[in-house]
Scaffold this motif. Structure first.
Motif: not given
Length: 131
Positions: A9-10, A12-13, A47-48, A50, A70, A112, A114-115
């Motif tokens: 995840i990190n 991807e952000f 999805y993510i 920010h 997140v 941030k 995530m869904t």
């Protein structure tokens, strides 16, 4: 990406750009780089995003939506039985939004998220009951 590949995840952000000052009138084009699809899932995707600011109203007529904070914080407002129910969420907290419930995000300091979001998604700049 392979369907069996692990997602960090990190990492991807790092692909998304912070969107400062989101408003209900922010266009899809203006917000595009602040959102990313991590994986397709059932009839939608993981999805993510920010951003800071305030989203438009949205709802998902085909299923529940999972929202995980997140980093940062948000207030997730659900419109249930003509009442706005405010849910203050911070990093590590999650909420499942029931199918068909209008909702929006207030994230003035930035968040941030995530869904897991079913499609289609309906959007409304105006309060749904003002239509």
């Amino acid at each position: 990406m392979s369907k069996s590949a692990a997602i960090t995840i990190n990492n991807e952000f790092s692909r998304v750009k912070f969107l400062k000052g989101r408003t209900p009138e922010t266009t899809d084009e203006e917000a595009r780089d602040a959102f990313a699809l991590l994986s397709e899932y059932r009839d939608g995707g993981v999805y993510i995003a920010h951003y800071s600011g305030f989203s438009e109203w949205e709802r998902h007529p085909q299923g529940d939506e999972f929202v995980q904070v997140v980093e940062g914080s948000t207030t997730l407002i659900l419109l249930e039985e003509s009442q706005e129910r405010r849910n203050a969420l911070s990093a590590g907290q999650m909420l499942v939004i029931p199918q068909g419930v209008w909702h929006r995000f207030e994230s003035p300091e930035g968040v941030k998220v995530m869904t897991i979001t079913p499609q289609p998604t309906e959007h409304s700049v105006e309060h749904p009951e003002a239509k």
